[in-house]
Write a protein that holds these residues in place. Structure first.
Motif, PDB file in Angstrom:
ATOM      1  N   UNK A   1       0.841  -1.198   0.000  1.00 57.56           N
ATOM      2  CA  UNK A   1       0.000   0.000   0.000  1.00 57.56           C
ATOM      3  C   UNK A   1       0.879   1.251   0.000  1.00 57.56           C
ATOM      4  N   UNK A   2       0.575   2.198  -0.887  1.00 58.01           N
ATOM      5  CA  UNK A   2       1.322   3.443  -1.006  1.00 58.01           C
ATOM      6  C   UNK A   2       0.666   4.525  -0.156  1.00 58.01           C
ATOM      7  N   UNK A   3       1.517   5.348   0.521  1.00 59.49           N
ATOM      8  CA  UNK A   3       1.025   6.433   1.367  1.00 59.49           C
ATOM      9  C   UNK A   3       1.710   7.739   1.010  1.00 59.49           C
ATOM     10  N   UNK A   4       0.974   8.824   1.121  1.00 60.59           N
ATOM     11  CA  UNK A   4       1.582  10.152   1.027  1.00 60.59           C
ATOM     12  C   UNK A   4       2.296  10.452   2.346  1.00 60.59           C
ATOM     13  N   UNK A   5       3.169  11.452   2.377  1.00 59.51           N
ATOM     14  CA  UNK A   5       3.800  11.824   3.639  1.00 59.51           C
ATOM     15  C   UNK A   5       2.785  12.145   4.732  1.00 59.51           C
ATOM     16  N   UNK A   6       1.697  12.807   4.358  1.00 59.06           N
ATOM     17  CA  UNK A   6       0.673  13.177   5.341  1.00 59.06           C
ATOM     18  C   UNK A   6      -0.048  11.938   5.875  1.00 59.06           C
TER      19      UNK A   6
ATOM     20  N   UNK B   1       5.502   3.233   1.874  1.00 55.96           N
ATOM     21  CA  UNK B   1       4.725   2.058   1.503  1.00 55.96           C
ATOM     22  C   UNK B   1       4.593   1.180   2.742  1.00 55.96           C
ATOM     23  N   UNK B   2       3.522   0.432   2.788  1.00 59.24           N
ATOM     24  CA  UNK B   2       3.296  -0.520   3.873  1.00 59.24           C
ATOM     25  C   UNK B   2       3.197  -1.900   3.246  1.00 59.24           C
ATOM     26  N   UNK B   3       3.989  -2.832   3.743  1.00 52.96           N
ATOM     27  CA  UNK B   3       4.057  -4.168   3.159  1.00 52.96           C
ATOM     28  C   UNK B   3       4.181  -5.202   4.270  1.00 52.96           C
TER      29      UNK B   3
ATOM     30  N   UNK C   1      -1.276   8.046  10.077  1.00 57.10           N
ATOM     31  CA  UNK C   1      -1.589   6.655  10.398  1.00 57.10           C
ATOM     32  C   UNK C   1      -0.511   5.962  11.228  1.00 57.10           C
ATOM     33  N   UNK C   2       0.766   6.362  11.021  1.00 58.59           N
ATOM     34  CA  UNK C   2       1.847   5.581  11.622  1.00 58.59           C
ATOM     35  C   UNK C   2       2.873   6.407  12.395  1.00 58.59           C
ATOM     36  N   UNK C   3       2.625   7.728  12.564  1.00 61.47           N
ATOM     37  CA  UNK C   3       3.519   8.527  13.395  1.00 61.47           C
ATOM     38  C   UNK C   3       4.945   8.540  12.843  1.00 61.47           C
ATOM     39  N   UNK C   4       5.097   8.576  11.512  1.00 62.76           N
ATOM     40  CA  UNK C   4       6.440   8.544  10.930  1.00 62.76           C
ATOM     41  C   UNK C   4       6.670   9.746  10.026  1.00 62.76           C
ATOM     42  N   UNK C   5       7.944  10.076   9.895  1.00 64.38           N
ATOM     43  CA  UNK C   5       8.358  11.100   8.941  1.00 64.38           C
ATOM     44  C   UNK C   5       8.770  10.399   7.651  1.00 64.38           C
ATOM     45  N   UNK C   6       8.088  10.696   6.576  1.00 65.72           N
ATOM     46  CA  UNK C   6       8.404  10.120   5.268  1.00 65.72           C
ATOM     47  C   UNK C   6       8.314  11.251   4.265  1.00 65.72           C
ATOM     48  N   UNK C   7       9.407  11.978   4.098  1.00 59.39           N
ATOM     49  CA  UNK C   7       9.396  13.214   3.323  1.00 59.39           C
ATOM     50  C   UNK C   7       8.884  13.023   1.903  1.00 59.39           C
ATOM     51  N   UNK C   8       9.183  11.879   1.292  1.00 59.25           N
ATOM     52  CA  UNK C   8       8.752  11.638  -0.084  1.00 59.25           C
ATOM     53  C   UNK C   8       7.512  10.769  -0.168  1.00 59.25           C
ATOM     54  N   UNK C   9       7.260   9.979   0.855  1.00 62.35           N
ATOM     55  CA  UNK C   9       6.139   9.050   0.844  1.00 62.35           C
ATOM     56  C   UNK C   9       6.526   7.755   1.533  1.00 62.35           C
TER      57      UNK C   9
END
Length: 501
Positions: A191-196, A211-213, A201-209
């Motif tokens: 599953x692909x996620x935006x940074x927001x 994925x959840x696997x 959903x997961x309390x993480x910093x992902x500047x570019x985006x």
């Protein structure tokens, strides 16, 4: 902005890759996984070393354990009883298996594009299914008894993979797309996620985006040492486990013993063997000098760190990764390899987290007696760097309980070496005398068990072509005939350090 890795730095790394990794050091850093040591097998050895053995397995980690278990359990009932001796330089399962990240995850989805470009879709798909099958075997082992389930703590999780730059995210998404296209049973698992969305959903910093696997986690040392205990109990008359017995040299002399011509030299005496299996991963080049550069050590850093009440408990549900394109700082001569990984102890809440940012001269070494200062400093910053909540007001660092290092085995073509070693490589003995399962490139858990199993089955005359990728074979073509093309060190190093040649 990352600096370019100069040709002089690559030459320095190449010299390290081509050097003797030496034997595992006697006083390694202490890994949390290995506390407490196995109560009966940690330092087990016979009163005196046997004179002969049919199969000598060098290394007692996941791979060596798989070789031994498969030999005993897959041998035809009509076959003549054989003996197996396991030689470990230090305590039982004290190498990479007892020092790793504790996650059960496949590298293939994120690397599928590269694998398919280099080896074709047929092999890439076979590698994908090999990795997925191996992970299922690890779960099955961990759940094979109530006791193993308890000690191994094996569990299925979702991995939240956070990308810090657009380039690495876009490359990964294309790789995931191709993976799902060509491995259809895996469609819909990523599953692909935006940074927001990732932050919410997961309390993480992902500047570019992100994925959840799906992936998993477990306690590697406890699982493997307890499997060794089962094997030792069941096959004690035929299985010898010799810890603190480093093999310093291998020679060959069929004139004095035709059936057991290989001589393994150790500080405790000589052991003669009919067959030798190398399961020493990053240390392989010490006993097989021709493999230096084709397989080389990379020192990794791991830690356990305290969580906080605000962060919460996610050990039964989630693991986390950080991915970026890698970087090099020419002023400090420090490289970041672009991957961090972590999981949470479901009972204590402590977080296991590892990843590499090391000085040039501290990276391709076989010495796990220390953690470099830059590595220790870097690993203490990872959790606040990844999570948006849980460390506010505590400065830039989390509370580090323990750090340790471990030695991984990387290969020049980024694939494992599995099978019979050509005499052109060993420079001794006869074809089919020495075997190998090593070179897992930092991803042992989706590769080790099946690689050990494949070697054992080949030794027993069982066909493994149905599941072992042909590109993994330690063939003469790969290691001798076309070595300049297949096993060139510098391109491998360029890839390792983040694609900044």
């Amino acid at each position: 902005m990352a600096d370019r890795v100069s040709s002089s730095i690559l030459a320095e790394l190449e010299a390290q890759a081509l050097s003797d990794p030496q034997l595992p050091r006697a006083n390694p850093t202490v890994a949390t996984w290995q506390l407490p040591p196995h109560p009966t097998l940690s330092e087990i050895q016979s009163e005196s070393l046997l004179k002969t053995t049919d199969y000598a397995i060098i290394g007692s980690g996941v791979t060596g354990c798989s070789v031994a278990k498969t030999l005993f359990e897959q041998a035809p009932s009509s076959s003549h009883p054989f003996s197996v001796t396991v030689l470990e330089a230090r305590t039982l399962t004290s190498g990479a298996t007892g020092r790793n990240g504790g996650v059960l995850t496949s590298f293939v989805p994120g690397d599928y594009k590269l694998l398919s470009e280099r080896f074709g879709h047929e092999q890439a798909v076979k590698i994908a299914r090999y990795a997925n099958s191996t992970l299922e075997k690890m779960h099955a082992l961990g759940n094979s008894s109530d006791e193993l389930r308890r000690v191994s703590e094996v569990r299925r999780l979702q991995d939240v993979v956070c990308f810090e730059d657009k380039e690495s995210f876009e490359q990964a998404l294309e790789s995931y797309r191709l993976y799902e296209e060509h491995v259809p049973e895996e469609r819909g698992t990523i599953r692909k996620l935006t940074p927001q969305e990732a932050e919410k959903e997961y309390n993480v910093r992902a500047a570019a985006g992100a994925v959840v696997a799906p992936n998993g986690a477990f306690w590697p040392y406890r699982l493997i040492t307890n499997i060794w205990a089962q094997l030792h109990s069941e096959y004690h008359s035929r299985l010898s486990i010799e810890t603190k017995t480093p093999v310093t040299e291998i020679t060959y002399d069929a004139n004095t013993n035709k059936t057991h011509p290989y001589i393994l030299h150790t500080p405790r005496g000589e052991l003669r063997a009919a067959k030798v299996i190398h399961a020493t991963n990053g240390y392989t080049g010490h006993l097989v000098p021709e493999l230096r550069g084709k397989i080389f050590p990379v020192r990794g850093t791991m830690s356990t760190q305290k969580s906080t009440p605000e962060f919460g408990r996610h050990g039964h549900a989630l693991s986390w990764s950080i991915v970026n394109s890698g970087s090099y700082d020419s002023v400090s001569r420090t490289m970041e390899l672009g991957l961090y990984y972590g999981c949470q102890n479901p009972h204590t809440g402590d977080i296991f987290v590892g990843g590499e940012r090391a000085k040039v001269d501290e990276m391709l070494v076989g010495d796990d007696t220390q953690v470099g200062d830059s590595c220790a400093e870097n690993i203490s910053n990872v959790l606040p760097r990844l999570f948006t909540k849980g460390w506010e007001g505590e400065g830039t660092k989390s509370y580090v309980i323990r750090t340790w290092s471990g030695i991984m085995g990387f290969t020049a073509d980024r694939l494992p070496l599995v099978g019979s070693l050509p005499v052109g490589v060993t420079k001794r003995g006869v074809e089919g005398g020495e075997w190998i399962a090593a070179g897992f490139n930092g991803y042992g858990m989706p590769l080790c068990w099946s690689s050990g199993e494949a070697v054992a089955k080949m030794l027993l005359g069982i066909n493994v072509s149905g599941f072992l990728p042909e590109t993994f074979l330690a063939s003469r073509e790969r290691l001798v005939d076309d070595v300049e093309k297949r096993m060139a060190v510098v391109p491998a190093l360029q890839l390792l350090v983040g694609g900044h040649p």
